[in-house]
Design an enzyme around this catalytic site. Sequence first.
Site, PDB file in Angstrom:
ATOM      1  N   CYS A 136       0.839  -1.203   0.000  1.00 34.19           N
ATOM      2  CA  CYS A 136       0.000   0.000   0.000  1.00 34.19           C
ATOM      3  C   CYS A 136       0.876   1.255   0.000  1.00 34.19           C
ATOM      4  O   CYS A 136       1.385   1.663   1.043  1.00 34.19           O
ATOM      5  CB  CYS A 136      -0.910  -0.025   1.235  1.00 34.19           C
ATOM      6  N   CYS A 139      -0.429   4.111   2.097  1.00 29.77           N
ATOM      7  CA  CYS A 139      -0.229   3.927   3.543  1.00 29.77           C
ATOM      8  C   CYS A 139       1.236   4.173   3.927  1.00 29.77           C
ATOM      9  O   CYS A 139       1.520   4.824   4.919  1.00 29.77           O
ATOM     10  CB  CYS A 139      -0.569   2.501   3.971  1.00 29.77           C
ATOM     11  N   ASP A 140       2.155   3.626   3.155  1.00 34.77           N
ATOM     12  CA  ASP A 140       3.544   3.544   3.609  1.00 34.77           C
ATOM     13  C   ASP A 140       4.535   4.399   2.824  1.00 34.77           C
ATOM     14  O   ASP A 140       5.699   4.501   3.218  1.00 34.77           O
ATOM     15  CB  ASP A 140       4.009   2.076   3.571  1.00 34.77           C
TER      16      ASP A 140
HETATM   17  C1  LIG Z   1       0.023  -3.822   5.576  1.00 40.70           C
HETATM   18  C2  LIG Z   1      -1.137  -2.853   5.455  1.00 40.70           C
HETATM   19  C3  LIG Z   1      -0.996  -1.572   5.917  1.00 40.70           C
HETATM   20  C4  LIG Z   1      -2.045  -0.680   5.821  1.00 40.70           C
HETATM   21  N1  LIG Z   1      -1.865   0.577   6.312  1.00 40.70           N
HETATM   22  C5  LIG Z   1      -2.893   1.447   6.271  1.00 40.70           C
HETATM   23  C6  LIG Z   1      -2.747   2.769   6.811  1.00 40.70           C
HETATM   24  O1  LIG Z   1      -1.664   3.157   7.279  1.00 40.70           O
HETATM   25  N2  LIG Z   1      -3.821   3.592   6.753  1.00 40.70           N
HETATM   26  C7  LIG Z   1      -5.023   3.204   6.209  1.00 40.70           C
HETATM   27  O2  LIG Z   1      -5.968   3.990   6.217  1.00 40.70           O
HETATM   28  N3  LIG Z   1      -5.174   1.973   5.679  1.00 40.70           N
HETATM   29  C8  LIG Z   1      -4.155   1.096   5.702  1.00 40.70           C
HETATM   30  N4  LIG Z   1      -4.300  -0.143   5.150  1.00 40.70           N
HETATM   31  C9  LIG Z   1      -5.585  -0.488   4.511  1.00 40.70           C
HETATM   32  C10 LIG Z   1      -6.618  -0.838   5.584  1.00 40.70           C
HETATM   33  O3  LIG Z   1      -6.061  -1.785   6.448  1.00 40.70           O
HETATM   34  C11 LIG Z   1      -7.899  -1.361   4.947  1.00 40.70           C
HETATM   35  O4  LIG Z   1      -8.398  -0.435   4.020  1.00 40.70           O
HETATM   36  C12 LIG Z   1      -8.951  -1.610   6.028  1.00 40.70           C
HETATM   37  O5  LIG Z   1      -8.463  -2.469   7.021  1.00 40.70           O
HETATM   38  C13 LIG Z   1     -10.221  -2.214   5.421  1.00 40.70           C
HETATM   39  O6  LIG Z   1     -11.097  -2.440   6.463  1.00 40.70           O
HETATM   40  P1  LIG Z   1     -12.287  -3.497   6.382  1.00 40.70           P
HETATM   41  O7  LIG Z   1     -12.995  -3.420   7.677  1.00 40.70           O
HETATM   42  O8  LIG Z   1     -13.044  -3.300   5.137  1.00 40.70           O
HETATM   43  O9  LIG Z   1     -11.592  -4.922   6.205  1.00 40.70           O
HETATM   44  P2  LIG Z   1     -10.423  -5.680   6.960  1.00 40.70           P
HETATM   45  O10 LIG Z   1      -9.569  -4.783   7.755  1.00 40.70           O
HETATM   46  O11 LIG Z   1      -9.790  -6.516   5.898  1.00 40.70           O
HETATM   47  O12 LIG Z   1     -11.193  -6.643   7.971  1.00 40.70           O
HETATM   48  C14 LIG Z   1     -11.927  -7.741   7.507  1.00 40.70           C
HETATM   49  C15 LIG Z   1     -12.485  -8.502   8.695  1.00 40.70           C
HETATM   50  O13 LIG Z   1     -13.366  -9.517   8.202  1.00 40.70           O
HETATM   51  C16 LIG Z   1     -13.137 -10.715   8.915  1.00 40.70           C
HETATM   52  N5  LIG Z   1     -13.617 -11.854   8.137  1.00 40.70           N
HETATM   53  C17 LIG Z   1     -13.219 -12.268   6.910  1.00 40.70           C
HETATM   54  N6  LIG Z   1     -13.898 -13.402   6.568  1.00 40.70           N
HETATM   55  C18 LIG Z   1     -14.741 -13.671   7.604  1.00 40.70           C
HETATM   56  C19 LIG Z   1     -15.692 -14.697   7.875  1.00 40.70           C
HETATM   57  N7  LIG Z   1     -15.933 -15.706   7.012  1.00 40.70           N
HETATM   58  N8  LIG Z   1     -16.373 -14.662   9.043  1.00 40.70           N
HETATM   59  C20 LIG Z   1     -16.175 -13.649   9.925  1.00 40.70           C
HETATM   60  N9  LIG Z   1     -15.290 -12.656   9.733  1.00 40.70           N
HETATM   61  C21 LIG Z   1     -14.574 -12.675   8.592  1.00 40.70           C
HETATM   62  C22 LIG Z   1     -11.633 -10.704   9.179  1.00 40.70           C
HETATM   63  O14 LIG Z   1     -11.310 -11.587  10.238  1.00 40.70           O
HETATM   64  C23 LIG Z   1     -11.438  -9.229   9.540  1.00 40.70           C
HETATM   65  O15 LIG Z   1     -11.724  -9.032  10.901  1.00 40.70           O
HETATM   66  C24 LIG Z   1      -3.271  -1.069   5.238  1.00 40.70           C
HETATM   67  C25 LIG Z   1      -3.423  -2.386   4.771  1.00 40.70           C
HETATM   68  C26 LIG Z   1      -2.375  -3.262   4.875  1.00 40.70           C
HETATM   69  C27 LIG Z   1      -2.551  -4.690   4.393  1.00 40.70           C
END
Ligand SMILES: Cc1cc2nc3c(=O)[nH]c(=O)nc-3n(C[C@H](O)[C@H](O)[C@H](O)COP(=O)(O)OP(=O)(O)OC[C@H]3O[C@@H](n4cnc5c(N)ncnc54)[C@H](O)[C@@H]3O)c2cc1C
Length: 312
Positions: A136, A139-140
Site C-alpha cells: 500500500c 499507507c507507507d
Molecule cells: C500492511 C497494510 C498496511 C495498511 N496501512 C494502512 C494505513 O496506514 N492507513 C489506512 O488507512 N489503511 C491502511 N491499510 C488499509 C486498511 O487496512 C484497509 O483499508 C482496512 O483495514 C479495510 O477495512 P475493512 O474493515 O473493510 O476490512 P479488513 O480490515 O480486511 O477486515 C476484515 C475482517 O473480516 C473478517 N472476516 C473475513 N472473513 C470472515 C468470515 N468468514 N467470518 C467472519 N469474519 C470474517 C476478518 O477476520 C477481519 O476481521 C493497510 C493495509 C495493509 C494490508
Amino acid sequence: MSNIITRCAIIGGGPAGYTAAIYASRAGLAPLLVQGMQPGGQLTTTTEVENFPGYPQGVSGTEMMEEFRMQAERFGADIRTGAVASVDFTSRPFRLELESGDVVVADSVIVATGAKASYLGLPDEEKFMGLGVSACATCDGFFYRNRRVAVVGGGDTACEEALYLSTLAKQVFLIVRKPFLRASKVMQQRVFERENIQVLFNTNTLGLFGEEVLEGARLVEFKGEANERVYDLDIDGFFLAIGHKPNTDLFRDKLALDAAGYIVVDSPSTRTSVEGVFAAGDVADPNYMQAVNAAASGCRAAMDADRFLQQQ
Ligand SMILES: Cc1cc2nc3c(=O)[nH]c(=O)nc-3n(C[C@H](O)[C@H](O)[C@H](O)COP(=O)(O)OP(=O)(O)OC[C@H]3O[C@@H](n4cnc5c(N)ncnc54)[C@H](O)[C@@H]3O)c2cc1C
C-alpha cells in the site's frame, strides 16, 4: 450449538465492521459481530498508522483496532470470535452458520469481510513485512521519502503507485514481468514521462535481502532465455501492486459480485442485491482501500440497516 437471534449481524471485525457495530449499537439494534480469523482486520498486520484522523502522533494498527472494538462494546455490541462458515440469504430472517456450529438468525446483515493484498509468494516477503515490504503506497510511501523503492506490477494500479511514490522517493523502479505495461495508455505515458521512474521490463523478482530491514531485491531479466541476467537492485522499499482479492467466497451466488469478486452495492448506499443485506469496507470497494473509508462506509451500512429495519 445454539441459535442466536439479532436485529443486525455484522460479519467482519475490521474498521468497517467495528464502526458499523458502534453505530448499530447506538441505534439500539444490539448488533452481533462475528470477527473471523483476523480480529481487528488488516491494520493488525501493520506497525504504524499515521493517516487516520485523531491520532496526531500516529498509532499502532493493533492498538487502534483495539480502541475501535472497545468503543463498540461500550454501547453493547456483542463481539464474537470465530468465523461465519455459510450464509442463507434466500429468505428473512437470514441465517448465518458459524464454524462452531452456532446459528445466527438476523433481520439484517452487514458484510464487512475485507480484502487481501496479493503477494508474490517469496520466502522473504513476510520477513520484511513492515520493514521494507508493503502492499500500500498510500499507507507507507511517506516512510520512503528520498529513498529508493521498487513497485511490482504492470497494470493501472502499479502505475498509480509508482507515480505516487515518485513524488516522495528519490528513485522508483517499476518491475514488470512482461515486455509491456497492461496499464491504460494515459497512465503509461505519465510513467514514461516521470524522470525518476525507471521501468524494468521482462523482469521477475527472485528474492529479497537485508540484515534487519530490506536492503535490496535479486532480479532476473529475460528469465530462461539465452540472454538471462541475474542482478541485485539496492532498494529500501518493495511495493506489491499486483492486485487484491476480496473475501467474498462465502457470498458467491448469494450476492451480486463484480468481475473481480467485489460485492456490488447500490452506491452511495451500501445496499447489496439482497434487500436487508448491506456491504461496507474493502469488500465492496476496490478503489479507496483505506481504513478511514472503510470506517465511513461501516457507518453508512449501519444507518442503512437501521432505516431498513424501521421500514419493516
Ligand atoms: C500492511 C497494510 C498496511 C495498511 N496501512 C494502512 C494505513 O496506514 N492507513 C489506512 O488507512 N489503511 C491502511 N491499510 C488499509 C486498511 O487496512 C484497509 O483499508 C482496512 O483495514 C479495510 O477495512 P475493512 O474493515 O473493510 O476490512 P479488513 O480490515 O480486511 O477486515 C476484515 C475482517 O473480516 C473478517 N472476516 C473475513 N472473513 C470472515 C468470515 N468468514 N467470518 C467472519 N469474519 C470474517 C476478518 O477476520 C477481519 O476481521 C493497510 C493495509 C495493509 C494490508
